[in-house]
Write a protein that holds these residues in place. Structure first.
Motif, mmCIF file in Angstrom:
data_model
loop_
_atom_site.group_PDB
_atom_site.id
_atom_site.type_symbol
_atom_site.label_atom_id
_atom_site.label_comp_id
_atom_site.label_asym_id
_atom_site.label_seq_id
_atom_site.Cartn_x
_atom_site.Cartn_y
_atom_site.Cartn_z
ATOM 1 N N THR A 10 34.034 25.490 25.517
ATOM 2 C CA THR A 10 32.840 24.270 25.952
ATOM 3 C C THR A 10 31.758 24.336 24.944
ATOM 4 N N VAL A 11 31.230 25.611 24.480
ATOM 5 C CA VAL A 11 30.309 25.670 23.659
ATOM 6 C C VAL A 11 30.638 25.092 22.346
ATOM 7 N N ALA A 12 31.686 25.336 21.615
ATOM 8 C CA ALA A 12 32.347 24.929 20.505
ATOM 9 C C ALA A 12 32.331 23.339 20.385
ATOM 10 N N GLU A 13 32.802 22.702 21.626
ATOM 11 C CA GLU A 13 32.893 21.250 21.858
ATOM 12 C C GLU A 13 31.604 20.734 21.822
ATOM 13 N N THR A 14 30.612 21.391 22.586
ATOM 14 C CA THR A 14 29.223 20.660 22.779
ATOM 15 C C THR A 14 28.477 20.674 21.272
ATOM 16 N N ILE A 15 28.537 21.964 20.689
ATOM 17 C CA ILE A 15 27.997 22.125 19.413
ATOM 18 C C ILE A 15 28.557 21.260 18.189
ATOM 19 N N ALA A 16 29.895 20.856 17.985
ATOM 20 C CA ALA A 16 30.574 20.126 17.416
ATOM 21 C C ALA A 16 29.846 18.444 17.066
ATOM 22 N N LYS A 17 29.162 18.107 18.490
ATOM 23 C CA LYS A 17 28.533 16.807 18.519
ATOM 24 C C LYS A 17 27.354 16.953 17.694
ATOM 25 N N LEU A 18 26.662 17.921 17.605
ATOM 26 C CA LEU A 18 25.341 18.080 17.269
ATOM 27 C C LEU A 18 25.030 17.365 15.680
ATOM 28 N N THR A 19 24.132 16.837 15.508
ATOM 29 C CA THR A 19 23.776 16.232 13.856
ATOM 30 C C THR A 19 23.653 17.517 13.259
ATOM 31 N N GLY A 20 24.527 17.529 11.944
ATOM 32 C CA GLY A 20 24.304 18.631 11.157
ATOM 33 C C GLY A 20 25.423 19.346 11.218
ATOM 34 N N VAL A 21 26.010 19.456 12.328
ATOM 35 C CA VAL A 21 27.237 20.300 12.240
ATOM 36 C C VAL A 21 28.385 19.915 11.335
ATOM 37 N N ILE A 22 29.177 20.582 10.647
ATOM 38 C CA ILE A 22 30.159 20.023 9.996
ATOM 39 C C ILE A 22 31.589 20.562 10.592
ATOM 40 N N GLN A 23 31.537 21.651 11.177
ATOM 41 C CA GLN A 23 32.759 22.194 12.107
ATOM 42 C C GLN A 23 32.324 23.300 12.983
ATOM 43 N N ALA A 24 33.044 23.136 13.928
ATOM 44 C CA ALA A 24 32.697 24.248 15.184
ATOM 45 C C ALA A 24 34.061 24.412 15.647
ATOM 46 N N GLU A 25 34.510 25.873 15.558
ATOM 47 C CA GLU A 25 35.477 26.454 16.309
ATOM 48 C C GLU A 25 35.479 27.437 16.947
ATOM 49 N N ASP A 26 36.402 27.639 18.057
ATOM 50 C CA ASP A 26 36.391 28.849 18.871
ATOM 51 C C ASP A 26 37.432 29.492 18.253
ATOM 52 N N VAL A 27 37.068 31.261 18.115
ATOM 53 C CA VAL A 27 37.804 32.057 17.204
ATOM 54 C C VAL A 27 37.839 33.303 18.205
ATOM 55 N N THR A 28 38.762 34.159 17.704
ATOM 56 C CA THR A 28 38.828 35.750 18.445
ATOM 57 C C THR A 28 38.159 36.532 17.576
ATOM 58 N N GLY A 29 37.622 37.721 17.894
ATOM 59 C CA GLY A 29 37.185 38.693 17.376
ATOM 60 C C GLY A 29 35.764 39.024 17.980
ATOM 61 N N PRO A 30 34.886 39.490 17.234
ATOM 62 C CA PRO A 30 33.641 39.814 17.713
ATOM 63 C C PRO A 30 32.731 38.674 18.036
ATOM 64 N N TYR A 31 33.186 37.546 17.521
ATOM 65 C CA TYR A 31 32.488 36.375 17.673
ATOM 66 C C TYR A 31 33.190 35.347 18.412
ATOM 67 N N ASP A 32 32.655 34.366 19.475
ATOM 68 C CA ASP A 32 33.697 33.475 20.009
ATOM 69 C C ASP A 32 33.566 32.369 19.380
ATOM 70 N N VAL A 33 32.385 31.765 18.803
ATOM 71 C CA VAL A 33 32.394 30.525 17.898
ATOM 72 C C VAL A 33 32.055 30.749 16.677
ATOM 73 N N ILE A 34 32.663 29.870 15.651
ATOM 74 C CA ILE A 34 31.631 30.078 14.366
ATOM 75 C C ILE A 34 31.368 28.426 13.814
ATOM 76 N N VAL A 35 30.548 28.395 13.552
ATOM 77 C CA VAL A 35 29.932 26.927 13.177
ATOM 78 C C VAL A 35 29.708 27.073 11.527
ATOM 79 N N ARG A 36 30.047 25.851 10.821
ATOM 80 C CA ARG A 36 29.290 25.464 9.432
ATOM 81 C C ARG A 36 28.558 24.165 9.774
#
Length: 77
Positions: free
Chosen positions: A17-43
């Motif tokens: 849900t966080v990745a999908e919401t952030i992906a819609k923000l102006t200035g966001v190139i990409q937002a992906e949910d991932v595994t590991g110590p972080y849950d979402v990585i955004v460019r």
């Protein structure tokens, strides 16, 4: 143009849900949910470092379900 990776930790079960919401923000190139110590990585990108910082504080950190962010600016050496 300044670009950065924003590493995000979320509440349990909120990564998609966080990745999908952030992906819609102006200035966001990409937002992906991932595994590991972080849950979402955004460019993201902005015209200046200050504008990038404002975007993270005013937009990204306000998304429901985020517990912590770490912003890593891209450098070209």
């Amino acid at each position: 143009m300044v670009q950065a990776y924003i590493l995000i930790q979320t509440e349990v079960g909120k990564a998609t849900t966080v990745a999908e919401t952030i992906a819609k923000l102006t200035g966001v190139i990409q937002a992906e949910d991932v595994t590991g110590p972080y849950d979402v990585i955004v460019r993201a990108q902005a015209d200046t470092v200050d504008e990038l910082g404002r975007m993270v504080v005013a937009k990204v950190q306000q998304v429901d379900g985020i517990t912590r962010t770490l912003t890593c600016p891209v450098v070209h050496l």
